[in-house]
Design an enzyme around this catalytic site. Sequence first.
Site, PDB file in Angstrom:
ATOM      1  N   GLU A 111      45.133 -32.529   6.536  1.00 52.55           N
ATOM      2  CA  GLU A 111      46.361 -31.630   7.243  1.00 52.55           C
ATOM      3  C   GLU A 111      47.061 -32.712   8.192  1.00 52.55           C
ATOM      4  O   GLU A 111      46.470 -33.157   8.432  1.00 52.55           O
ATOM      5  CB  GLU A 111      45.256 -30.443   8.429  1.00 52.55           C
ATOM      6  CG  GLU A 111      44.242 -29.696   7.505  1.00 52.55           C
ATOM      7  CD  GLU A 111      43.112 -28.946   8.771  1.00 52.55           C
ATOM      8  OE1 GLU A 111      43.235 -29.441  10.138  1.00 52.55           O
ATOM      9  OE2 GLU A 111      42.154 -28.253   8.010  1.00 52.55           O
ATOM     10  N   LYS A 113      47.701 -34.177  10.901  1.00 48.19           N
ATOM     11  CA  LYS A 113      47.518 -35.050  13.001  1.00 48.19           C
ATOM     12  C   LYS A 113      48.227 -33.781  13.840  1.00 48.19           C
ATOM     13  O   LYS A 113      49.063 -35.509  14.105  1.00 48.19           O
ATOM     14  CB  LYS A 113      46.483 -36.225  12.418  1.00 48.19           C
ATOM     15  CG  LYS A 113      45.295 -36.287  13.657  1.00 48.19           C
ATOM     16  CD  LYS A 113      45.272 -37.495  13.542  1.00 48.19           C
ATOM     17  CE  LYS A 113      43.216 -38.366  14.690  1.00 48.19           C
ATOM     18  NZ  LYS A 113      44.373 -37.027  16.014  1.00 48.19           N
ATOM     19  N   LYS A 318      45.445 -42.730  10.148  1.00 50.32           N
ATOM     20  CA  LYS A 318      47.350 -42.659  10.964  1.00 50.32           C
ATOM     21  C   LYS A 318      48.007 -43.104  10.966  1.00 50.32           C
ATOM     22  O   LYS A 318      48.130 -44.403   9.913  1.00 50.32           O
ATOM     23  CB  LYS A 318      46.140 -43.303  12.291  1.00 50.32           C
ATOM     24  CG  LYS A 318      45.197 -42.392  13.101  1.00 50.32           C
ATOM     25  CD  LYS A 318      45.531 -41.921  13.960  1.00 50.32           C
ATOM     26  CE  LYS A 318      45.560 -42.692  15.261  1.00 50.32           C
ATOM     27  NZ  LYS A 318      45.974 -41.715  16.183  1.00 50.32           N
ATOM     28  N   CYS A 430      66.152 -61.638  42.516  1.00 48.51           N
ATOM     29  CA  CYS A 430      67.470 -62.379  43.179  1.00 48.51           C
ATOM     30  C   CYS A 430      67.319 -61.840  45.033  1.00 48.51           C
ATOM     31  O   CYS A 430      66.699 -61.476  45.842  1.00 48.51           O
ATOM     32  CB  CYS A 430      68.553 -61.100  42.931  1.00 48.51           C
ATOM     33  SG  CYS A 430      70.019 -61.105  44.324  1.00 48.51           S
ATOM     34  N   CYS A 436      72.411 -57.194  48.787  1.00 50.88           N
ATOM     35  CA  CYS A 436      72.445 -57.454  46.811  1.00 50.88           C
ATOM     36  C   CYS A 436      72.558 -55.122  47.265  1.00 50.88           C
ATOM     37  O   CYS A 436      71.770 -54.907  47.619  1.00 50.88           O
ATOM     38  CB  CYS A 436      71.803 -57.608  46.144  1.00 50.88           C
ATOM     39  SG  CYS A 436      71.509 -57.155  44.088  1.00 50.88           S
TER      40      CYS A 436
END
Length: 711
Positions: A111, A113, A318, A430, A436
């Site tokens: 089946e 997973k 897996k 920075c 900025c």
Amino acid sequence: MTETERILQLRRELHEHNHRYYVLNQPTISDQDFDFLLRELQDLEAKHPDLYDENSPTQRVGNDINQQFQQVEHRYPMLSLANTYSREEVQAWYEQVSKGLEGQEFEVCCEMKYDGLSISLTYEHGRLIRAVTRGDGVRGDDVTQNVRTIRCIPLQLPEECSEAKMQGGYPENFEIRGEILLPWESFRRLNAEREEAGERLFANPRNAASGTLKSQNSRVVAERGLDAYLYYLLGEELPSDGHYENLMQCARWGFKMSEGMRKCKTLQEVMDCIAYWDEERKNQPVATDGVVLKVNSLRQQQHLGYTAKSPRWAIAYKFKAERVSTPLLEVTYQVGRTGAITPVANMAPVWLAGTTVKRATLNNEDFIRSFDLHIGDYVYVEKGGEIIPKIVGVETSRRNADAVPVKFATHCPECGAELVRYEGEAAHYCPNDAGCPPQIKGRIEHFIARKAMNIMTLGPETVDDYYNRGLIHNIADLYELTPQQITSGNDNRLVSAKKVVKSISDSKEVPFERVVFALGIRFVGETTARLLARHFKDMDTLASASLEELLEVDGVGEVIAESVIRYFHDEKNIEILNRLREYGLQMRLSEQEMSGGSDTFAGQSVVISGVFTHHSRDEYKAMIERHGGKNVGSISGKTSFVLAGDNMGPSKLQKAERLGVKIVSEDEFLAMVAGDVSSSETVENTVDESGNRSLPDSNSEGIPQQLSFFD
Ligand code: IVH
């Protein structure tokens, strides 16, 4: 037909239509007709409250009542599966099984997973009576109310499928387990909505499903569109000795089963099945991460038994994370609120596990160096369980002889300032924090956030707009905004502009500890801000604290202390603080906070009910008052919440539910007092398993907001 009979008939019919629509994918009536029948049932049920049924199709929409999850012990422990990653390991398992069965013939059920959250559903006499999460395998959370909103999970099985009525019918008592998932499509929609609302995105459908299922508000669950696949039937009197055969019966009773299950008679068939799903899973509507192999006969399963953690009769193969390679076109740089620079790989767009990928983070200079990255390189991009793609390697063999190595930027892409890299830090910064733009806008966005100054009439777009129009350059400028400036003469927008100005002005009441948080001092998150505020009591004392004094605060280490000192040594910050003070922001703990209180429950009416473990009723009453609230005797529509101990009276409970008044447990209440949660906090802020939160809570660490990697 009496109205009672009609109610029962409608329930039966609607259950069946739900099954046809959500399980079989074969509706026989239109959505409109369905809604029509549902409304008829709702009306009749409203007329007959004595016929209330928690499993009625009308209950699928959920409700807003804040719920707690009780811990429940599993009747059969919920074990996990042993994982394998190679065909050789699958073969070894197969041989082991064969040996364990002493050469008997056996079949293996293959089946998919599913990659979601496991759930255990208990049915008695065909009615869903309980849904429990896996938890630690022994005990889980009772999430029945939320699970009732998942349309494909049957609440009431058709009577004609009961054991008494048919061969292979459902037994009186059984448990069925499966996986709850958020389909890809719903996941994308949810993240798109969150992105639009400026909220943190869920990293993958599993986290989103988990956050959703643990939502305290079942209406949220109902709206998110969770799905469920079932794969394991347990009980004392099951229809068959075959796992596969039992699941086929479950499908007849109305459950949505793992799709494409297959019984295999040989190892070769098992391998073919794995190969099939490795390809086919890309077409699935939900996330899958492997194939589960189970010995089919329950008798043989029993014979093989279990190790301490998992059954010997089953194993999970897996899948490998999907990976593609694509040329690196360019490296660009993003600037965060604290000035931290994130290099971003811009790649030729490539299709990977359901989305087009064209951008991925390169983290920092060391990361780029470790791959000796060159422009034009074919980079390997992988997406495992995570939705965010990662660069995992470079195909050096395909590198052009004249390819140019990536050289880390020397100047800020936004303001041109020369970048710095502090000793011991991986990131570049920075340093031009005052000039900025993304840093300025980021600080303002942090300042207005719900957990900071809570100026919810503003958001990232408005901040951007006001900044670009030159209306605001820093957090203090907000308090000088006028409706006329905001509308720039357009009277149609005057009403909303006035609301903006009012909510900015209202924020002057926000308590001192949140003002400290709102300043956006690096490394000072919500909790640290609270500790600092409570320790130093006012802004001047905090601003002039020495390193040693700061280190005296529990939970404040050198990194935080130095950052606080740096912040208050900056002239520009002092200037802003002076202006905030002039405008009337809270610069010290209130009397109430000084006496160990807070305004946590300011303006709230709280009813206390039940028996408590940690404190007496009187102590709770005093606590509510110390934290700005009022203790009232009876529940009404105006009650903010009920502080409920054990054995809260059923009539009070019903009244609270009817009026939609939140029920808060003793532990939750104490967490509120400690400042860990607020009474108005919604689901997403507290529950997501992955620790995702909705607003820039963790941004104090200078982590840039989520990059947008997708089309
Ligand atoms: S059977 C005793 N079948 O994988 C075995 N589990 O790692 C019971 N899962 O906790 C589980 N798809 O959440 C089984 N087709 C499937 C599955 C499946 C996903 C999950 C399940 C379990 C975990 C084990």
